[in-house]
Each structure stands twice: as C-alpha cells, then as structure tokens.
Design a protein around this motif. Structure first.
Motif, PDB file in Angstrom:
ATOM      1  N   SER A  20       9.100 -36.210  16.656  1.00 31.19           N
ATOM      2  CA  SER A  20      10.152 -35.230  15.632  1.00 31.19           C
ATOM      3  C   SER A  20      11.000 -34.809  15.200  1.00 31.19           C
ATOM      4  O   SER A  20      10.989 -34.306  14.296  1.00 31.19           O
ATOM      5  CB  SER A  20      11.086 -34.708  17.276  1.00 31.19           C
ATOM      6  N   LYS A  21      12.342 -36.499  15.194  1.00 30.23           N
ATOM      7  CA  LYS A  21      12.909 -36.696  14.342  1.00 30.23           C
ATOM      8  C   LYS A  21      12.324 -37.397  13.170  1.00 30.23           C
ATOM      9  O   LYS A  21      13.268 -36.680  11.657  1.00 30.23           O
ATOM     10  CB  LYS A  21      13.964 -38.133  14.904  1.00 30.23           C
ATOM     11  N   THR A  22      11.623 -37.934  12.527  1.00 29.41           N
ATOM     12  CA  THR A  22      11.012 -38.729  11.690  1.00 29.41           C
ATOM     13  C   THR A  22       9.463 -38.446  10.906  1.00 29.41           C
ATOM     14  O   THR A  22       8.959 -38.130   9.545  1.00 29.41           O
ATOM     15  CB  THR A  22      11.355 -40.412  11.666  1.00 29.41           C
ATOM     16  N   ALA A  23       8.799 -38.533  11.646  1.00 30.45           N
ATOM     17  CA  ALA A  23       7.669 -38.125  11.881  1.00 30.45           C
ATOM     18  C   ALA A  23       7.232 -36.701  11.638  1.00 30.45           C
ATOM     19  O   ALA A  23       5.721 -36.549  10.784  1.00 30.45           O
ATOM     20  CB  ALA A  23       6.810 -38.679  12.278  1.00 30.45           C
ATOM     21  N   LYS A  24       7.948 -35.814  11.270  1.00 30.89           N
ATOM     22  CA  LYS A  24       7.295 -34.317  11.880  1.00 30.89           C
ATOM     23  C   LYS A  24       7.291 -33.987   9.818  1.00 30.89           C
ATOM     24  O   LYS A  24       6.876 -32.976   9.647  1.00 30.89           O
ATOM     25  CB  LYS A  24       8.379 -33.540  12.074  1.00 30.89           C
ATOM     26  N   LEU A  25       8.210 -34.242   9.636  1.00 29.60           N
ATOM     27  CA  LEU A  25       8.549 -33.866   8.047  1.00 29.60           C
ATOM     28  C   LEU A  25       7.302 -35.418   7.334  1.00 29.60           C
ATOM     29  O   LEU A  25       6.498 -33.950   5.940  1.00 29.60           O
ATOM     30  CB  LEU A  25       9.904 -34.624   7.201  1.00 29.60           C
ATOM     31  N   PHE A  26       7.160 -35.957   7.368  1.00 32.42           N
ATOM     32  CA  PHE A  26       5.879 -36.501   6.545  1.00 32.42           C
ATOM     33  C   PHE A  26       4.543 -36.226   7.448  1.00 32.42           C
ATOM     34  O   PHE A  26       3.618 -35.021   6.389  1.00 32.42           O
ATOM     35  CB  PHE A  26       5.697 -37.797   7.426  1.00 32.42           C
ATOM     36  N   GLU A  27       4.588 -35.252   7.955  1.00 29.49           N
ATOM     37  CA  GLU A  27       3.160 -34.631   9.112  1.00 29.49           C
ATOM     38  C   GLU A  27       3.321 -32.907   7.985  1.00 29.49           C
ATOM     39  O   GLU A  27       2.239 -32.355   7.272  1.00 29.49           O
ATOM     40  CB  GLU A  27       3.572 -33.756   9.955  1.00 29.49           C
ATOM     41  N   ALA A  28       4.160 -32.492   7.455  1.00 31.54           N
ATOM     42  CA  ALA A  28       4.520 -31.309   7.469  1.00 31.54           C
ATOM     43  C   ALA A  28       4.106 -31.299   5.652  1.00 31.54           C
ATOM     44  O   ALA A  28       3.532 -30.631   5.078  1.00 31.54           O
ATOM     45  CB  ALA A  28       6.167 -30.743   7.077  1.00 31.54           C
ATOM     46  N   SER A  29       4.150 -32.415   5.381  1.00 32.59           N
ATOM     47  CA  SER A  29       4.188 -32.951   4.392  1.00 32.59           C
ATOM     48  C   SER A  29       2.275 -32.784   3.625  1.00 32.59           C
ATOM     49  O   SER A  29       1.625 -32.856   2.511  1.00 32.59           O
ATOM     50  CB  SER A  29       4.799 -34.384   2.974  1.00 32.59           C
ATOM     51  N   ALA A  30       2.302 -34.000   4.344  1.00 28.55           N
ATOM     52  CA  ALA A  30       0.831 -33.765   4.357  1.00 28.55           C
ATOM     53  C   ALA A  30      -0.454 -32.853   4.330  1.00 28.55           C
ATOM     54  O   ALA A  30      -0.986 -32.254   3.895  1.00 28.55           O
ATOM     55  CB  ALA A  30      -0.223 -34.993   5.669  1.00 28.55           C
ATOM     56  N   GLN A  31       0.233 -31.626   5.688  1.00 30.97           N
ATOM     57  CA  GLN A  31      -0.357 -30.442   5.970  1.00 30.97           C
ATOM     58  C   GLN A  31      -0.380 -29.694   4.712  1.00 30.97           C
ATOM     59  O   GLN A  31      -1.237 -29.060   4.010  1.00 30.97           O
ATOM     60  CB  GLN A  31       0.338 -30.055   7.355  1.00 30.97           C
ATOM     61  N   ILE A  32       0.667 -29.762   4.228  1.00 31.20           N
ATOM     62  CA  ILE A  32       1.158 -28.561   3.216  1.00 31.20           C
ATOM     63  C   ILE A  32       0.482 -29.050   1.484  1.00 31.20           C
ATOM     64  O   ILE A  32      -0.065 -28.161   0.803  1.00 31.20           O
ATOM     65  CB  ILE A  32       2.618 -28.414   2.434  1.00 31.20           C
TER      66      ILE A  32
ATOM     67  N   THR B 171      -3.451 -33.450   8.432  1.00 30.83           N
ATOM     68  CA  THR B 171      -1.728 -33.067   9.656  1.00 30.83           C
ATOM     69  C   THR B 171      -1.424 -34.412  10.769  1.00 30.83           C
ATOM     70  O   THR B 171      -0.755 -34.828  10.489  1.00 30.83           O
ATOM     71  CB  THR B 171      -1.891 -32.042  10.352  1.00 30.83           C
ATOM     72  N   GLN B 172      -2.166 -34.950  10.470  1.00 32.33           N
ATOM     73  CA  GLN B 172      -3.002 -36.557  11.334  1.00 32.33           C
ATOM     74  C   GLN B 172      -2.226 -37.645  10.719  1.00 32.33           C
ATOM     75  O   GLN B 172      -1.820 -38.108  11.357  1.00 32.33           O
ATOM     76  CB  GLN B 172      -4.050 -36.624  12.962  1.00 32.33           C
ATOM     77  N   TYR B 173      -2.582 -37.606   9.596  1.00 31.10           N
ATOM     78  CA  TYR B 173      -2.813 -38.740   8.811  1.00 31.10           C
ATOM     79  C   TYR B 173      -0.776 -38.632   8.738  1.00 31.10           C
ATOM     80  O   TYR B 173      -0.461 -39.773   8.884  1.00 31.10           O
ATOM     81  CB  TYR B 173      -2.980 -38.305   7.438  1.00 31.10           C
ATOM     82  N   GLY B 174      -0.256 -36.455   8.369  1.00 32.65           N
ATOM     83  CA  GLY B 174       1.368 -37.678   8.087  1.00 32.65           C
ATOM     84  C   GLY B 174       1.909 -38.196   9.594  1.00 32.65           C
ATOM     85  O   GLY B 174       2.609 -38.874   9.543  1.00 32.65           O
ATOM     86  N   VAL B 175       1.281 -37.904  10.411  1.00 34.47           N
ATOM     87  CA  VAL B 175       2.046 -38.140  11.986  1.00 34.47           C
ATOM     88  C   VAL B 175       2.052 -39.500  12.257  1.00 34.47           C
ATOM     89  O   VAL B 175       3.181 -40.073  12.499  1.00 34.47           O
ATOM     90  CB  VAL B 175       1.412 -37.069  13.037  1.00 34.47           C
ATOM     91  N   HIS B 176       1.240 -40.215  12.279  1.00 35.87           N
ATOM     92  CA  HIS B 176       0.483 -41.652  12.361  1.00 35.87           C
ATOM     93  C   HIS B 176       1.741 -42.490  11.450  1.00 35.87           C
ATOM     94  O   HIS B 176       2.229 -43.415  11.904  1.00 35.87           O
ATOM     95  CB  HIS B 176      -0.556 -41.550  12.207  1.00 35.87           C
ATOM     96  N   LEU B 177       1.475 -41.943   9.910  1.00 40.13           N
ATOM     97  CA  LEU B 177       2.366 -42.538   9.644  1.00 40.13           C
ATOM     98  C   LEU B 177       3.490 -42.425   9.415  1.00 40.13           C
ATOM     99  O   LEU B 177       4.265 -43.374   9.022  1.00 40.13           O
ATOM    100  CB  LEU B 177       2.369 -41.803   7.175  1.00 40.13           C
TER     101      LEU B 177
END
Length: 322
Positions: A169-181, A197-203
């Motif tokens: 929630s705190k850190t991975a979420k903005l990476f997730e949003a970046s990849a999804q967008i 989107t999962q790439y962003g979550v795991h990264l």
C-alpha cells in the motif's frame, strides 16, 4: 549497474520531465519555491517517473502525456516524502538535511499539500478519466498504508502478511500506478495492462524490501543516513519479523524489547543477530522472488530497448547499494 544505462532509451523524455518539474514549481509563496526546489533537487532517482516512460515506450505510446504523468507521479512521491519526514521526525534524507529540519514541520506539510494539489491540477488538464482514477486510488491507498504503518510502530506482533500489506500500500502502490498508466497510455489490451500492473507491484515490493535490508547493512556514507533508523523509530520490517518467527527465546525477547522501546542502543546486537540468523538473506531472497515475478510480467511485451531497460531496472532495484 548505472541508472544512466537504464534511462538511455528515454533520455530525452527524462530531461523533459525534469524541466517540467522545475517549471511547475512556481508560487506566490516564496517558501514553496525555496522548499520545493530544495526537495526536488535532493538527489532522488526518479524511479517512478522512469517506470512511466519505459512502460509507455514499450507499449508504443507516441504522444506527450507521459511527460505530464511522470511529473505528476514525482510530485505525489515528493509530497509523501515531505509528510513522512514530519511523521518520522527525520533530520536527514539522501545525505542532506530534511526540509522539515530546515523550514519546520508546518512548512513541510504545507508544501507537501501544494505538491499534491499541483499534481491533480495537472491531471485535470490532461482530462483522461482512467489515468485520474488510477492516481486518485493510488494516492488514497498510499495514505492508508502510511496510517497502517503508524499503527504498527512498536508492535512486536506484526506478521509477515500484515507487513507486506503495508508496503504494498505504502511503497509499491505508486510503482504499480506508474506501470499501469504507462500501459493505459499505450492503449494495450486489458490482459497486458494487468500484467504490466503486476510488474509495478512486484518491482515496488522488492524495492522496499531492499530498503529494509539497507537499513541494516548499507554504508551510511553512500546511503546518506545512519543505519538503524527503522529500528530506532520502532518500525517492524521483514528481517525483524523473520527473527521473531524463527529465533530462540532469548533472541525474541531482545527483538521485542528493541521494537517496543525504539532507540539505537539495541542496533549493534540486533544487526549481528539478523546477519547470523539468515534474516537478511531471507529478505533478499524474498526480494529476488518479487523481481522474478516482475521479469515474468515483462515477457508479455514485445522485445524492445524499453522492455530491456525495464528489465534492467528490476535488476537495479535488488542490486543497489543506496
């Protein structure tokens, strides 16, 4: 691994993001100009904007909105750093004094608010409802993650599952949003959008796990802060959770005392325990598994310099020293 190599396919776009960031930090309030420029120029890696640029490029996007979105994401990230430093009463970040230590907590919070509002002003101009929804949801989730982390401070009963929920929630979420967008801008099909989107979550998850490790084994001169800050603040990270679940009675008592009391006096003993017990290696291996999942998601893309750079970025996330 040098970030310049990873940035190479999007070097021009990256420069355009930097220029837009600086051009957007104008205000009638001089403290916003001074503090905003100070924090923006403080040596951040701009990894989240980089994800937007790489994934949108890999998806064939040819427009200009990726520059705007990358800037918005950096403003949101910077706002969270300003607020985090106030909550944590931090004195240094990236080897420099924190903004709150120079200008005070009130100014840091208000400039963080300015950056949030500026970000959403820019999104409104873009007028892309799907992008706006992803970032609105991400920002809300991040705030919730910060609150959950605050509740878990000094809580020696924190579980691995609970901790992973917080960092996703705190850190991975903005990476997730970046990849999804990036995928949204490229107008890919829903299956590919979900994979990226999962790439962003795991990264993002791996990135935070390595941050957990660096707090115990990084060179302070390189990382720009002293070791043990998380422990001193009562933050329960994955290495500590591993030892709580696998240590002997004496070790568990010491870890619990350190978490509940906070402070740096426990750090040398805890650091040695974490290394000897395998807790540090466990956390690194957890991060490696997350990166393997991120890499697998990228295989859904056609080969390109952008995809290769996104893969290198994943490697950088777990092999970095700061």
């Amino acid at each position: 691994m040098q970030l310049d190599l990873i940035k190479a396919p999007v070097a021009d776009s990256f420069q355009a993001v930097d220029a837009l960031i600086m051009n957007s930090l104008h205000s009638k309030a001089s403290i916003i100009n001074d503090l905003g420029h100070y924090i923006i120029q403080s040596g951040g890696k701009r990894l989240r904007p980089l994800v937007v640029l790489l994934i949108s490029g890999a998806c064939g996007y040819k427009g200009k909105h990726h520059i705007d979105v990358a800037t918005v994401i950096e403003f949101i990230h910077t706002a969270t750093l300003l607020h985090d430093d106030v909550v944590d009463a931090s004195n240094s970040r990236r080897g420099r004094e924190t903004a709150n230590n120079i200008w005070g907590n009130e100014a840091a919070v208000l400039v963080g608010d300015f950056l949030y509002s500026k970000a959403f002003q820019m999104l409104v101009v873009m007028n892309d409802p799907k992008v706006m929804k992803v970032l609105a949801d991400a920002t809300n989730t991040m705030a919730e993650g910060e609150a959950l982390q605050l509740l878990d401070r000094h809580n020696a009963e924190t579980t691995e599952g609970g901790y992973l929920n917080v960092i996703r929630s705190k850190t991975a979420k903005l990476f997730e949003a970046s990849a999804q967008i990036g995928a949204i801008l490229g107008k890919v099909d829903i299956a590919l959008e979900q994979a990226l989107t999962q790439y962003g979550v795991h990264l993002g998850t791996a990135f935070q796990l390595i941050d957990d490790v660096l707090d115990y084994e990084a060179d302070p001169a390189i990382i720009g802060k002293d070791n043990g800050c998380d422990l001193a603040e009562g933050k329960v990270t994955l290495p500590l959770i591993y030892l709580l679940e696998n240590g002997n009675a004496k070790e568990i008592r010491l870890i619990k005392e350190a978490i509940q009391e906070g402070g740096l006096e426990f750090f040398p003993a805890i650091q040695q325990l974490l290394i000897n017990s395998g807790a540090i290696e466990y956390t690194k291996q957890f991060a490696r598994i997350e990166i393997e999942r991120a890499q697998k998601a990228l295989t859904k893309l056609k080969p390109s310099p952008y995809r290769e750079a996104a893969s290198l970025l994943a490697e950088f996330a777990i092999n970095r020293d700061h």
